[in-house]
Design a protein around this motif. Structure first.
Motif, mmCIF file in Angstrom:
data_model
loop_
_atom_site.group_PDB
_atom_site.id
_atom_site.type_symbol
_atom_site.label_atom_id
_atom_site.label_comp_id
_atom_site.label_asym_id
_atom_site.label_seq_id
_atom_site.Cartn_x
_atom_site.Cartn_y
_atom_site.Cartn_z
ATOM 1 N N LEU A 203 0.895 -1.378 -0.046
ATOM 2 C CA LEU A 203 -0.041 0.110 0.179
ATOM 3 C C LEU A 203 0.749 1.205 0.095
ATOM 4 C CD1 LEU A 203 -2.831 -1.184 2.467
ATOM 5 C CD2 LEU A 203 -3.022 -0.731 0.073
ATOM 6 N N THR A 204 1.947 1.144 0.655
ATOM 7 C CA THR A 204 3.071 2.294 0.617
ATOM 8 C C THR A 204 3.483 2.531 -0.831
ATOM 9 O OG1 THR A 204 3.491 2.119 2.807
ATOM 10 C CG2 THR A 204 5.059 3.055 1.593
ATOM 11 N N LYS A 205 3.753 1.683 -1.509
ATOM 12 C CA LYS A 205 4.238 1.558 -2.955
ATOM 13 C C LYS A 205 3.329 1.954 -3.749
ATOM 14 C CE LYS A 205 6.562 -2.277 -4.121
ATOM 15 N NZ LYS A 205 6.687 -3.545 -4.389
ATOM 16 N N MET A 206 1.868 1.587 -3.403
ATOM 17 C CA MET A 206 0.922 2.219 -4.375
ATOM 18 C C MET A 206 0.651 3.548 -4.013
ATOM 19 S SD MET A 206 -1.617 -1.179 -3.898
ATOM 20 C CE MET A 206 -2.984 -0.494 -4.655
ATOM 21 N N ARG A 207 0.679 4.002 -2.920
ATOM 22 C CA ARG A 207 0.640 5.441 -2.696
ATOM 23 C C ARG A 207 1.769 6.127 -3.430
ATOM 24 N NH1 ARG A 207 1.980 6.545 3.355
ATOM 25 N NH2 ARG A 207 3.872 6.271 2.391
ATOM 26 N N GLU A 208 3.096 5.728 -3.154
ATOM 27 C CA GLU A 208 4.270 6.513 -4.044
ATOM 28 C C GLU A 208 3.954 6.261 -5.329
ATOM 29 O OE1 GLU A 208 7.178 3.883 -2.620
ATOM 30 O OE2 GLU A 208 7.455 5.114 -0.574
ATOM 31 N N GLU A 209 3.147 5.159 -6.020
ATOM 32 C CA GLU A 209 3.076 5.288 -7.270
ATOM 33 C C GLU A 209 1.827 6.226 -7.996
ATOM 34 O OE1 GLU A 209 4.263 0.574 -7.828
ATOM 35 O OE2 GLU A 209 2.257 1.156 -7.978
ATOM 36 N N GLY A 210 1.208 6.826 -6.915
ATOM 37 C CA GLY A 210 0.190 7.681 -7.113
ATOM 38 C C GLY A 210 -1.233 6.634 -7.428
ATOM 39 N N LEU A 211 -1.027 5.557 -7.167
ATOM 40 C CA LEU A 211 -2.288 4.819 -7.383
ATOM 41 C C LEU A 211 -3.340 4.979 -6.351
ATOM 42 C CD1 LEU A 211 -0.862 1.388 -8.515
ATOM 43 C CD2 LEU A 211 -1.216 3.230 -9.663
ATOM 44 N N ILE A 212 -2.875 5.283 -5.143
ATOM 45 C CA ILE A 212 -3.985 5.551 -3.988
ATOM 46 C C ILE A 212 -3.267 7.010 -3.259
ATOM 47 C CG2 ILE A 212 -4.629 3.295 -3.725
ATOM 48 C CD1 ILE A 212 -3.037 3.226 -1.270
ATOM 49 N N LYS A 213 -4.142 7.825 -2.703
ATOM 50 C CA LYS A 213 -3.540 8.787 -1.975
ATOM 51 C C LYS A 213 -3.302 8.637 -0.402
ATOM 52 C CE LYS A 213 -6.187 11.403 -5.088
ATOM 53 N NZ LYS A 213 -7.602 12.398 -5.151
ATOM 54 N N GLY A 214 -3.771 7.415 0.409
ATOM 55 C CA GLY A 214 -3.396 7.358 1.478
ATOM 56 C C GLY A 214 -4.018 5.938 1.832
ATOM 57 N N TRP A 215 -3.430 5.322 2.908
ATOM 58 C CA TRP A 215 -3.823 3.980 3.547
ATOM 59 C C TRP A 215 -3.585 4.358 5.237
ATOM 60 C CZ3 TRP A 215 -0.836 0.563 6.409
ATOM 61 C CH2 TRP A 215 0.360 0.642 6.483
ATOM 62 N N GLY A 216 -4.204 2.985 5.595
ATOM 63 C CA GLY A 216 -4.199 2.944 6.918
ATOM 64 C C GLY A 216 -4.921 1.650 7.530
#
Length: 372
Positions: A203-216
Protein backbone atom coordinates in the motif's frame (compact mmCIF):
# COMPACT_ATOMS: atom_id res chain seq x y z
CA UNK A 1 -1.89 -9.93 -20.44
CA UNK A 2 -2.26 -6.86 -18.25
CA UNK A 3 -0.82 -7.41 -14.76
CA UNK A 4 -2.51 -6.01 -11.65
CA UNK A 5 -0.21 -3.02 -11.32
CA UNK A 6 -0.82 -1.96 -14.93
CA UNK A 7 -4.55 -2.59 -14.53
CA UNK A 8 -4.76 -0.27 -11.53
CA UNK A 9 -2.51 2.33 -13.16
CA UNK A 10 -4.68 2.40 -16.27
CA UNK A 11 -7.83 2.61 -14.15
CA UNK A 12 -6.43 5.61 -12.28
CA UNK A 13 -5.48 7.39 -15.49
CA UNK A 14 -8.91 6.76 -16.99
CA UNK A 15 -10.54 8.07 -13.82
CA UNK A 16 -8.40 11.19 -13.68
CA UNK A 17 -7.32 10.23 -10.19
CA UNK A 18 -3.63 11.12 -10.13
CA UNK A 19 -4.10 14.51 -8.48
CA UNK A 20 -2.86 14.41 -4.91
CA UNK A 21 -3.94 16.74 -2.17
CA UNK A 22 -7.08 17.87 -0.46
CA UNK A 23 -8.49 21.00 -2.05
CA UNK A 24 -11.75 22.22 -0.58
CA UNK A 25 -14.98 21.94 -2.51
CA UNK A 26 -16.47 25.00 -4.19
CA UNK A 27 -19.06 26.65 -1.96
CA UNK A 28 -21.91 25.81 -4.30
CA UNK A 29 -21.13 22.09 -3.91
CA UNK A 30 -20.84 22.07 -0.16
CA UNK A 31 -24.34 23.05 0.86
CA UNK A 32 -24.48 23.12 4.64
CA UNK A 33 -21.84 20.48 5.20
CA UNK A 34 -18.47 21.40 6.69
CA UNK A 35 -15.40 20.97 4.56
CA UNK A 36 -12.21 19.65 6.06
CA UNK A 37 -11.41 22.42 8.51
CA UNK A 38 -8.56 20.92 10.53
CA UNK A 39 -5.35 22.73 9.64
CA UNK A 40 -2.50 20.54 10.88
CA UNK A 41 0.66 21.06 8.84
CA UNK A 42 0.90 17.73 7.06
CA UNK A 43 1.05 16.26 3.59
CA UNK A 44 -1.02 13.26 4.71
CA UNK A 45 -4.22 12.91 2.73
CA UNK A 46 -7.54 13.83 4.34
CA UNK A 47 -11.12 13.42 3.08
CA UNK A 48 -12.89 16.35 1.43
CA UNK A 49 -15.62 16.76 4.06
CA UNK A 50 -15.88 16.15 7.78
CA UNK A 51 -19.39 14.77 7.28
CA UNK A 52 -19.05 11.36 5.65
CA UNK A 53 -21.23 8.43 4.65
CA UNK A 54 -20.53 4.96 6.07
CA UNK A 55 -21.46 2.02 3.85
CA UNK A 56 -22.50 -0.64 6.39
CA UNK A 57 -26.25 -0.01 6.20
CA UNK A 58 -26.44 0.03 2.39
CA UNK A 59 -24.64 -3.32 2.50
CA UNK A 60 -27.72 -4.70 4.30
CA UNK A 61 -26.16 -4.30 7.73
CA UNK A 62 -27.91 -5.60 10.83
CA UNK A 63 -29.58 -8.37 8.80
CA UNK A 64 -31.94 -6.01 6.98
CA UNK A 65 -32.22 -5.99 3.18
CA UNK A 66 -32.79 -2.28 2.59
CA UNK A 67 -32.93 -2.68 -1.18
CA UNK A 68 -31.25 -0.91 -4.07
CA UNK A 69 -33.73 1.97 -4.25
CA UNK A 70 -33.41 2.90 -0.57
CA UNK A 71 -29.62 2.75 -0.84
CA UNK A 72 -29.68 5.05 -3.87
CA UNK A 73 -31.97 7.49 -2.07
CA UNK A 74 -29.68 7.55 0.96
CA UNK A 75 -26.61 8.21 -1.17
CA UNK A 76 -28.42 10.84 -3.22
CA UNK A 77 -29.63 12.71 -0.17
CA UNK A 78 -26.14 12.62 1.34
CA UNK A 79 -24.69 14.04 -1.86
CA UNK A 80 -27.36 16.73 -2.11
CA UNK A 81 -26.64 17.66 1.52
CA UNK A 82 -22.99 18.30 0.67
CA UNK A 83 -21.40 15.03 1.81
CA UNK A 84 -18.33 14.29 -0.29
CA UNK A 85 -16.70 11.42 1.58
CA UNK A 86 -17.96 7.86 1.10
CA UNK A 87 -16.61 4.76 2.82
CA UNK A 88 -17.31 1.16 1.90
CA UNK A 89 -15.76 -2.32 2.02
CA UNK A 90 -15.95 -5.71 0.29
CA UNK A 91 -17.04 -7.04 3.67
CA UNK A 92 -20.22 -4.96 3.82
CA UNK A 93 -22.81 -7.35 2.47
CA UNK A 94 -20.01 -9.33 0.78
CA UNK A 95 -19.92 -6.94 -2.16
CA UNK A 96 -23.40 -5.42 -1.91
CA UNK A 97 -22.27 -2.08 -0.43
CA UNK A 98 -19.53 -1.56 -3.01
CA UNK A 99 -21.86 -2.34 -5.91
CA UNK A 100 -24.59 0.01 -4.66
CA UNK A 101 -22.17 2.81 -3.84
CA UNK A 102 -20.36 2.48 -7.14
CA UNK A 103 -23.60 2.49 -9.10
CA UNK A 104 -24.40 5.87 -7.57
CA UNK A 105 -20.93 7.41 -7.81
CA UNK A 106 -19.97 6.19 -11.28
CA UNK A 107 -21.52 9.23 -12.96
CA UNK A 108 -20.00 11.78 -10.55
CA UNK A 109 -16.78 13.61 -11.33
CA UNK A 110 -14.05 11.84 -9.36
CA UNK A 111 -12.30 15.01 -8.21
CA UNK A 112 -15.50 16.10 -6.46
CA UNK A 113 -15.50 13.35 -3.82
CA UNK A 114 -13.32 11.11 -1.66
CA UNK A 115 -13.88 7.36 -1.52
CA UNK A 116 -12.32 4.72 0.70
CA UNK A 117 -12.63 0.97 0.69
CA UNK A 118 -10.79 -1.85 2.41
CA UNK A 119 -8.56 -4.84 1.86
CA UNK A 120 -8.00 -8.03 3.86
CA UNK A 121 -10.86 -10.20 2.67
CA UNK A 122 -11.02 -11.44 -0.89
CA UNK A 123 -14.49 -12.36 -2.12
CA UNK A 124 -15.02 -15.75 -3.76
CA UNK A 125 -18.07 -16.38 -6.02
CA UNK A 126 -20.50 -18.65 -4.19
CA UNK A 127 -24.18 -18.97 -5.07
CA UNK A 128 -26.60 -18.46 -2.18
CA UNK A 129 -23.83 -18.20 0.40
CA UNK A 130 -24.91 -18.77 4.01
CA UNK A 131 -22.89 -18.52 7.18
CA UNK A 132 -23.96 -18.34 10.79
CA UNK A 133 -23.17 -15.13 12.58
CA UNK A 134 -23.00 -12.81 9.58
CA UNK A 135 -24.73 -9.47 10.10
CA UNK A 136 -25.74 -9.02 6.44
CA UNK A 137 -29.30 -9.38 5.16
CA UNK A 138 -30.51 -10.32 1.71
CA UNK A 139 -28.98 -12.78 -0.72
CA UNK A 140 -25.20 -13.08 -0.85
CA UNK A 141 -23.42 -14.63 -3.80
CA UNK A 142 -19.89 -14.60 -2.46
CA UNK A 143 -17.95 -16.17 0.38
CA UNK A 144 -14.62 -14.78 1.58
CA UNK A 145 -11.06 -15.65 2.44
CA UNK A 146 -8.43 -13.60 4.27
CA UNK A 147 -5.35 -12.35 2.45
CA UNK A 148 -3.09 -9.64 3.87
CA UNK A 149 -0.20 -10.36 1.49
CA UNK A 150 1.17 -7.88 -1.05
CA UNK A 151 -0.49 -9.73 -3.92
CA UNK A 152 -3.72 -9.95 -1.94
CA UNK A 153 -3.73 -6.19 -1.41
CA UNK A 154 -3.29 -5.56 -5.14
CA UNK A 155 -5.98 -8.04 -6.08
CA UNK A 156 -8.40 -6.64 -3.53
CA UNK A 157 -7.99 -3.10 -4.90
CA UNK A 158 -8.46 -4.41 -8.44
CA UNK A 159 -11.60 -6.32 -7.43
CA UNK A 160 -13.04 -3.31 -5.62
CA UNK A 161 -12.53 -1.07 -8.64
CA UNK A 162 -14.42 -3.62 -10.72
CA UNK A 163 -17.34 -3.84 -8.27
CA UNK A 164 -17.49 -0.09 -7.79
CA UNK A 165 -17.23 0.61 -11.50
CA UNK A 166 -15.12 3.73 -10.91
CA UNK A 167 -11.62 4.58 -12.04
CA UNK A 168 -9.73 5.24 -8.83
CA UNK A 169 -9.64 5.01 -5.05
CA UNK A 170 -8.41 7.60 -2.56
CA UNK A 171 -7.94 5.71 0.70
CA UNK A 172 -7.48 2.00 1.37
CA UNK A 173 -7.95 0.67 4.89
CA UNK A 174 -6.59 -2.70 6.02
CA UNK A 175 -9.76 -4.14 7.50
CA UNK A 176 -10.47 -5.98 10.77
CA UNK A 177 -6.85 -6.86 11.54
CA UNK A 178 -7.77 -6.86 15.19
CA UNK A 179 -8.20 -9.12 18.25
CA UNK A 180 -11.97 -8.58 18.22
CA UNK A 181 -12.23 -10.30 14.83
CA UNK A 182 -13.93 -13.58 15.67
CA UNK A 183 -12.28 -15.35 12.75
CA UNK A 184 -8.85 -14.57 14.18
CA UNK A 185 -9.05 -14.24 17.95
CA UNK A 186 -5.63 -14.69 19.52
CA UNK A 187 -4.10 -15.45 16.13
CA UNK A 188 -4.56 -11.88 14.91
CA UNK A 189 -0.87 -11.15 15.49
CA UNK A 190 0.06 -13.80 12.92
CA UNK A 191 -2.17 -12.06 10.39
CA UNK A 192 -0.62 -8.75 11.44
CA UNK A 193 2.86 -10.09 10.73
CA UNK A 194 1.75 -11.08 7.22
CA UNK A 195 0.28 -7.61 6.66
CA UNK A 196 3.40 -5.88 7.99
CA UNK A 197 5.58 -7.64 5.44
CA UNK A 198 2.97 -7.69 2.69
CA UNK A 199 -0.05 -5.37 2.50
CA UNK A 200 1.53 -2.48 4.45
CA UNK A 201 4.53 -2.30 2.14
CA UNK A 202 2.43 -2.76 -0.98
CA UNK A 203 0.00 0.00 0.00
CA UNK A 204 2.92 2.34 0.68
CA UNK A 205 4.26 1.47 -2.79
CA UNK A 206 0.84 2.10 -4.33
CA UNK A 207 0.73 5.51 -2.65
CA UNK A 208 4.21 6.36 -3.94
CA UNK A 209 3.14 5.32 -7.44
CA UNK A 210 0.11 7.61 -7.22
CA UNK A 211 -2.37 4.74 -7.38
CA UNK A 212 -3.91 5.71 -4.04
CA UNK A 213 -3.57 8.83 -1.89
CA UNK A 214 -3.43 7.29 1.56
CA UNK A 215 -3.78 4.10 3.58
CA UNK A 216 -4.17 2.89 7.15
CA UNK A 217 -6.19 0.42 9.21
CA UNK A 218 -9.93 0.17 9.68
CA UNK A 219 -10.36 -1.52 13.06
CA UNK A 220 -12.52 -1.57 16.20
CA UNK A 221 -9.69 -1.63 18.77
CA UNK A 222 -6.69 0.58 19.45
CA UNK A 223 -3.82 -1.93 19.70
CA UNK A 224 -3.50 -2.59 15.93
CA UNK A 225 -3.40 1.16 15.24
CA UNK A 226 -0.59 1.71 17.74
CA UNK A 227 1.38 -1.25 16.38
CA UNK A 228 1.02 -0.07 12.78
CA UNK A 229 2.32 3.40 13.63
CA UNK A 230 5.45 1.73 15.02
CA UNK A 231 6.23 -0.49 12.01
CA UNK A 232 4.89 1.31 8.89
CA UNK A 233 4.17 4.68 7.29
CA UNK A 234 0.36 5.05 7.19
CA UNK A 235 -1.62 8.22 6.59
CA UNK A 236 -5.05 7.82 8.14
CA UNK A 237 -6.93 5.34 10.33
CA UNK A 238 -10.58 4.43 10.58
CA UNK A 239 -11.15 3.96 14.30
CA UNK A 240 -14.59 2.41 14.78
CA UNK A 241 -16.42 1.83 18.06
CA UNK A 242 -13.71 3.74 19.94
CA UNK A 243 -14.72 7.41 19.91
CA UNK A 244 -18.27 8.21 20.91
CA UNK A 245 -20.08 9.82 23.82
CA UNK A 246 -20.30 6.32 25.32
CA UNK A 247 -16.65 5.32 24.94
CA UNK A 248 -13.77 7.61 23.97
CA UNK A 249 -10.95 7.74 26.54
CA UNK A 250 -8.66 5.05 25.05
CA UNK A 251 -8.60 6.80 21.68
CA UNK A 252 -8.29 10.23 23.24
CA UNK A 253 -5.44 9.39 25.63
CA UNK A 254 -3.50 6.70 23.77
CA UNK A 255 -4.15 6.98 20.03
CA UNK A 256 -4.79 10.64 19.28
CA UNK A 257 -1.44 11.92 20.68
CA UNK A 258 0.45 9.47 18.46
CA UNK A 259 -1.67 10.42 15.46
CA UNK A 260 -1.04 14.13 16.03
CA UNK A 261 2.69 13.57 16.47
CA UNK A 262 2.92 11.91 13.05
CA UNK A 263 0.64 14.37 11.23
CA UNK A 264 -1.91 11.62 10.49
CA UNK A 265 -5.66 11.74 11.05
CA UNK A 266 -8.59 9.66 12.26
CA UNK A 267 -11.87 8.80 10.59
CA UNK A 268 -14.42 8.03 13.31
CA UNK A 269 -16.61 5.03 12.56
CA UNK A 270 -19.70 4.04 14.53
CA UNK A 271 -19.98 7.51 16.18
CA UNK A 272 -23.55 6.62 17.18
CA UNK A 273 -22.52 3.18 18.45
CA UNK A 274 -24.26 1.69 15.38
CA UNK A 275 -27.49 3.54 16.15
CA UNK A 276 -27.52 3.20 19.94
CA UNK A 277 -27.16 6.97 20.44
CA UNK A 278 -29.93 7.54 17.90
CA UNK A 279 -32.49 5.39 19.69
CA UNK A 280 -31.87 2.00 18.07
CA UNK A 281 -32.30 -1.06 20.34
CA UNK A 282 -28.74 -2.32 19.84
CA UNK A 283 -25.24 -1.47 21.01
CA UNK A 284 -22.53 -1.43 18.36
CA UNK A 285 -23.05 -4.57 16.28
CA UNK A 286 -25.05 -6.68 18.71
CA UNK A 287 -28.47 -6.74 20.35
CA UNK A 288 -27.08 -7.09 23.88
CA UNK A 289 -26.80 -3.69 25.54
CA UNK A 290 -24.17 -3.54 28.33
CA UNK A 291 -25.44 -2.18 31.63
CA UNK A 292 -22.85 0.63 31.67
CA UNK A 293 -23.96 1.80 28.23
CA UNK A 294 -27.66 1.78 29.12
CA UNK A 295 -26.96 3.73 32.31
CA UNK A 296 -24.83 6.31 30.53
CA UNK A 297 -27.38 6.72 27.75
CA UNK A 298 -30.07 7.52 30.30
CA UNK A 299 -27.88 10.22 31.84
CA UNK A 300 -26.95 11.66 28.45
CA UNK A 301 -30.61 11.82 27.45
CA UNK A 302 -31.45 13.66 30.65
CA UNK A 303 -28.80 16.34 30.02
CA UNK A 304 -29.90 16.62 26.38
CA UNK A 305 -33.49 17.17 27.51
CA UNK A 306 -32.34 19.89 29.93
CA UNK A 307 -30.86 21.85 27.02
CA UNK A 308 -33.34 20.79 24.30
CA UNK A 309 -30.53 19.17 22.34
CA UNK A 310 -30.86 16.29 19.89
CA UNK A 311 -28.54 13.66 21.35
CA UNK A 312 -27.72 12.17 17.95
CA UNK A 313 -26.58 15.60 16.74
CA UNK A 314 -24.48 16.13 19.86
CA UNK A 315 -22.91 12.69 19.50
CA UNK A 316 -21.83 13.38 15.90
CA UNK A 317 -20.40 16.76 16.80
CA UNK A 318 -18.53 15.30 19.78
CA UNK A 319 -16.85 12.75 17.52
CA UNK A 320 -15.85 15.49 15.07
CA UNK A 321 -14.35 17.88 17.65
CA UNK A 322 -10.72 16.65 18.06
CA UNK A 323 -8.15 18.22 15.74
CA UNK A 324 -6.90 14.80 14.63
CA UNK A 325 -10.35 13.78 13.35
CA UNK A 326 -10.67 14.37 9.61
CA UNK A 327 -14.09 12.75 9.07
CA UNK A 328 -17.02 11.12 10.84
CA UNK A 329 -18.96 8.48 8.93
CA UNK A 330 -22.40 7.60 10.33
CA UNK A 331 -24.33 5.14 8.20
CA UNK A 332 -27.73 5.68 6.66
CA UNK A 333 -30.25 3.29 5.12
CA UNK A 334 -32.69 5.97 3.92
CA UNK A 335 -32.67 9.46 2.49
CA UNK A 336 -34.14 10.88 5.68
CA UNK A 337 -31.36 9.42 7.84
CA UNK A 338 -28.70 10.73 5.48
CA UNK A 339 -30.26 14.21 5.52
CA UNK A 340 -30.46 14.26 9.32
CA UNK A 341 -26.85 13.12 9.70
CA UNK A 342 -25.53 15.83 7.38
CA UNK A 343 -27.63 18.53 9.07
CA UNK A 344 -26.27 17.54 12.47
CA UNK A 345 -22.81 18.84 11.61
CA UNK A 346 -24.22 22.35 11.17
CA UNK A 347 -26.69 22.48 14.07
CA UNK A 348 -25.88 24.66 17.08
CA UNK A 349 -25.38 22.88 20.40
CA UNK A 350 -25.28 25.27 23.37
CA UNK A 351 -22.12 25.49 25.44
CA UNK A 352 -24.16 24.75 28.55
CA UNK A 353 -24.84 21.23 27.29
CA UNK A 354 -21.13 20.41 27.11
CA UNK A 355 -20.48 22.15 30.42
CA UNK A 356 -23.13 20.01 32.13
CA UNK A 357 -21.73 16.82 30.59
CA UNK A 358 -18.36 17.69 32.11
CA UNK A 359 -19.76 18.77 35.47
CA UNK A 360 -21.70 15.49 35.66
CA UNK A 361 -18.51 13.65 34.68
CA UNK A 362 -20.18 12.12 31.62
CA UNK A 363 -17.16 13.30 29.65
CA UNK A 364 -13.79 14.23 31.12
CA UNK A 365 -12.66 17.84 31.36
CA UNK A 366 -9.98 17.53 28.67
CA UNK A 367 -12.31 15.98 26.08
CA UNK A 368 -12.54 18.30 23.06
CA UNK A 369 -16.00 19.70 22.39
CA UNK A 370 -17.34 21.90 19.58
CA UNK A 371 -17.23 25.65 19.89
CA UNK A 372 -20.70 26.90 20.79
Amino acid sequence: MMDRRNFITQSILLGGGLAVGNSKLPTDLIGNTKTMSKTAQTNKFRPKTMSGFGGVAIGNGFNVDHGDIAAHEALDQAWNSGVRYFDTSPWYGLGISERRMGLYLKDKLKDEYTISTKIGRLLVPHDNYKQKGLMWGGQMNASYTYDYSADGARKSVEDSLQRLGIGSLDIVFVHDLSPDNGDMGKDWLQYFETAKNGAFKELTKMREEGLIKGWGLGVNTIEPILKTIEVADPDIFLSACQYSLIKYEDDLKQVFPKIAEKGMSIVVGAPLCAGFLAGRPRYLYGKDIPAFAAEKLEKLERVAANHKVDLRTAALQFSAAPDVVSAVIPGASSGEQAKENAASFEAKVPKGFWDELKSEKLIIEEAPVPNA
